[in-house]
Design an enzyme around this catalytic site. Sequence first.
Site, PDB file in Angstrom:
ATOM      1  N   TYR A 202       0.718  -1.138   0.021  1.00 17.22           N
ATOM      2  CA  TYR A 202      -0.107   0.040   0.121  1.00 17.22           C
ATOM      3  C   TYR A 202       0.674   1.317  -0.065  1.00 17.22           C
ATOM      4  O   TYR A 202       0.510   2.442   0.375  1.00 17.22           O
ATOM      5  CB  TYR A 202      -1.093   0.094   1.364  1.00 17.22           C
ATOM      6  CG  TYR A 202      -2.247  -0.842   0.868  1.00 17.22           C
ATOM      7  CD1 TYR A 202      -1.888  -2.367   1.022  1.00 17.22           C
ATOM      8  CD2 TYR A 202      -3.536  -0.532   0.290  1.00 17.22           C
ATOM      9  CE1 TYR A 202      -3.051  -3.165   1.087  1.00 17.22           C
ATOM     10  CE2 TYR A 202      -4.298  -1.307   0.364  1.00 17.22           C
ATOM     11  CZ  TYR A 202      -4.269  -2.681   0.243  1.00 17.22           C
ATOM     12  OH  TYR A 202      -5.123  -3.533   0.326  1.00 17.22           O
ATOM     13  N   HIS A 237      -3.006  -2.055  -6.150  1.00 16.30           N
ATOM     14  CA  HIS A 237      -2.105  -0.935  -5.558  1.00 16.30           C
ATOM     15  C   HIS A 237      -0.436  -1.501  -6.060  1.00 16.30           C
ATOM     16  O   HIS A 237       0.378  -0.790  -5.349  1.00 16.30           O
ATOM     17  CB  HIS A 237      -1.983  -1.395  -3.823  1.00 16.30           C
ATOM     18  CG  HIS A 237      -3.331  -0.504  -3.344  1.00 16.30           C
ATOM     19  ND1 HIS A 237      -3.245   0.681  -3.102  1.00 16.30           N
ATOM     20  CD2 HIS A 237      -4.523  -1.170  -2.901  1.00 16.30           C
ATOM     21  CE1 HIS A 237      -4.626   0.981  -2.686  1.00 16.30           C
ATOM     22  NE2 HIS A 237      -5.145  -0.053  -2.604  1.00 16.30           N
ATOM     23  N   HIS A 330     -18.764  -2.214  -1.793  1.00 14.22           N
ATOM     24  CA  HIS A 330     -17.457  -1.700  -2.384  1.00 14.22           C
ATOM     25  C   HIS A 330     -16.826  -2.859  -3.474  1.00 14.22           C
ATOM     26  O   HIS A 330     -16.831  -3.759  -3.427  1.00 14.22           O
ATOM     27  CB  HIS A 330     -16.494  -1.669  -1.178  1.00 14.22           C
ATOM     28  CG  HIS A 330     -15.749  -0.714  -1.387  1.00 14.22           C
ATOM     29  ND1 HIS A 330     -15.812   0.888  -1.649  1.00 14.22           N
ATOM     30  CD2 HIS A 330     -14.013  -0.642  -1.547  1.00 14.22           C
ATOM     31  CE1 HIS A 330     -14.686   1.480  -1.865  1.00 14.22           C
ATOM     32  NE2 HIS A 330     -13.620   0.615  -1.662  1.00 14.22           N
ATOM     33  N   HIS A 331     -16.390  -2.275  -4.672  1.00 17.15           N
ATOM     34  CA  HIS A 331     -15.932  -2.840  -5.683  1.00 17.15           C
ATOM     35  C   HIS A 331     -16.994  -3.729  -6.366  1.00 17.15           C
ATOM     36  O   HIS A 331     -16.583  -4.749  -7.023  1.00 17.15           O
ATOM     37  CB  HIS A 331     -14.729  -3.844  -5.199  1.00 17.15           C
ATOM     38  CG  HIS A 331     -13.352  -2.793  -4.695  1.00 17.15           C
ATOM     39  ND1 HIS A 331     -13.139  -1.734  -5.247  1.00 17.15           N
ATOM     40  CD2 HIS A 331     -12.669  -3.063  -3.612  1.00 17.15           C
ATOM     41  CE1 HIS A 331     -12.060  -1.210  -4.678  1.00 17.15           C
ATOM     42  NE2 HIS A 331     -11.875  -2.209  -3.755  1.00 17.15           N
TER      43      HIS A 331
HETATM   44 FE   LIG Z   1      -7.211  -4.190  -4.185  1.00 18.69          FE
END
Ligand SMILES: [Fe+2]
Length: 471
Positions: A202, A237, A330-331
């Site tokens: 990240y 990421h 989410h997503h």
């Molecule tokens: Fe991801």
Amino acid sequence: MGLKWKSDKHINIIVVIFGVLGLMAEVCNGGITSNYVRNDDLGRDMPLDSDVFRVPPGYNAPQQVHITQGDHVGKGVIVSWITPDEPGSSTVVYWAENSEVKHSAQGIILTYKYFNYTSGFIHHCTIHNLEFDTKYYYEVGIGNTTRQFWFTTPPSVGPDVPYTFGVIGDLGQTHDSNRTLTHYELNPAKGQTVLFVGDLSYADDYPFHDNARWDTWGRFVERNAAYQPWITTVGNHEIDFAPHLNETKPFKPYTNRYHVPYKAAHSTSPLWYSIKRASAYIIVLSSYSAYGKYTPQYKWLEKELPKVNRTETPWLIVIMHCPLYSSYVHHYMEGETMRVMYEKWLVEHKVDVVFSGHVHAYERSERVSNIAYNIVNGLCNPISDQSAPVYITIGDGGNLEGLVTEMTEPQPSYSAYREASFGHGIFDIKNRTHAYFSWHRNQDGYAVEADSLWFHNRYWKRFQESSVAAL
Ligand SMILES: [Fe+2]
Ligand SMILES: *[C@@H]1O[C@H](CO)[C@@H](O)[C@H](O)[C@H]1NC(C)=O
Ligand SMILES: *[C@@H]1O[C@H](CO)[C@@H](O)[C@H](O)[C@H]1NC(C)=O
Ligand SMILES: *[C@@H]1O[C@H](CO)[C@@H](O)[C@H](O)[C@H]1NC(C)=O
Ligand SMILES: *[C@@H]1O[C@H](CO)[C@@H](O)[C@H](O)[C@H]1NC(C)=O
Ligand SMILES: *[C@@H]1O[C@H](CO)[C@@H](O)[C@H](O)[C@H]1NC(C)=O
Ligand SMILES: *[C@@H]1O[C@H](CO)[C@@H](O)[C@H](O)[C@H]1NC(C)=O
């Protein structure tokens, strides 16, 4: 709509039991949505002066040591590490546990720049022709500060070789990340190799994609990744695409730091490849590289799936970052385009399980497929399909972005179990017909299974069932 599940009764019984035990599971159209209440100190990074980020002492001491499989069958290991002060030696000295004879292998050194960051000296050394099922010691940093580690090679590839994989995703470097890794390490199931489903450090969440965060992450996971291979997949990421910083080459930090044996798998890119390990055939895909028809990844996968010999490696495992089936808000549906391209193949080739990350929570699907649709026939609902893989979303390693808790309601029929908690998985292969999957949330004791499932191999199941029928 109108989906009828053979397992309805079974699920209801589980729900009744859960209800009786007061575990507060709640059923909708689909499976179980766990109401487990977890601690709320989520998403805090470990401070930079934490023990886990400590730079090893000594002049030019190797740091961020990590290993992965180095060939297609498990007789090779890639050892990678970084030296900070000068290039130093790229040699790995290694020897088998019961042998006096020391061998050495020569690696390569890379560096890269990212915006105003300059990397240390990144070493990658591939060791070939090791003996199967053998413990080896190895040393890096020859000539300056030498550090010693060890690994155990897998048993020779074969259908009934037991082997235990850990499954971790979206790890990051928070207190939760450390809890996930610690729980994995202390799990009595004793994982031998990590399947890592993408989103490592990240670093891109920090100002200017601070690549020093790739270094702290590398030091954090060394305590495990130097001793057992981590089979890595790219997540979003890892892209590190930042035109505002003049950084336009996708995956630059990741591909410099993490080398994989893609050439041994006849792949043309480190972002998709395969390995055999014990009784498993593992296919690693990239959710963030072209996968449409005629693209390199598509052509590779099209040729790759028919190559898998289930007599040799019964267990066919696919790992990719973005889930094809997820019922979190989410997503939601981000994996839809890849599902349209590849789901048919996963069913046709009877993939046992697909592990994904991306969604920072846990979910396990029923065996379903949704491949009948042809634009005009209206067949657009997932149906129960015993040739289909189980899809497991396990992006719950514990990173600074925290958990996602919002779920689509009602729980769709394809969703068997979902819970927004951090944790890790264990895929424990017993023999050609049986493997045991368990999911462990961080709030529990190391041995506690929050969710589990016996896997019956999709290929060998046929033979098993027909032999039972013949009795
Ligand atoms: Fe991801
Ligand atoms: C991380 O976990 C390890 C192992 O449990 C522990 O020794 C260490 O102190 C932890 N570090 C932090 C910063 O939490
Ligand atoms: C990179 O640039 C940013 C913004 O100017 C600055 O905060 C940071 O300290 C710089 N990092 C290095 C390694 O020079
Ligand atoms: C560090 O190791 C390199 C390569 O082995 C060697 O050339 C160099 O002299 C060593 N430096 C020190 C200070 O020992
Ligand atoms: C990007 O490159 C251009 C052309 O070399 C330069 O003018 C600009 O300042 C650079 N931007 C950054 C953020 O480094
Ligand atoms: C599949 O593997 C088995 C066991 O190694 C071997 O006997 C068989 O020849 C292989 N089949 C093919 C088509 O290569
Ligand atoms: C395979 O493993 C399962 C679970 O441990 C066991 O019940 C079964 O008997 C084993 N099959 C064979 C052929 O050993």
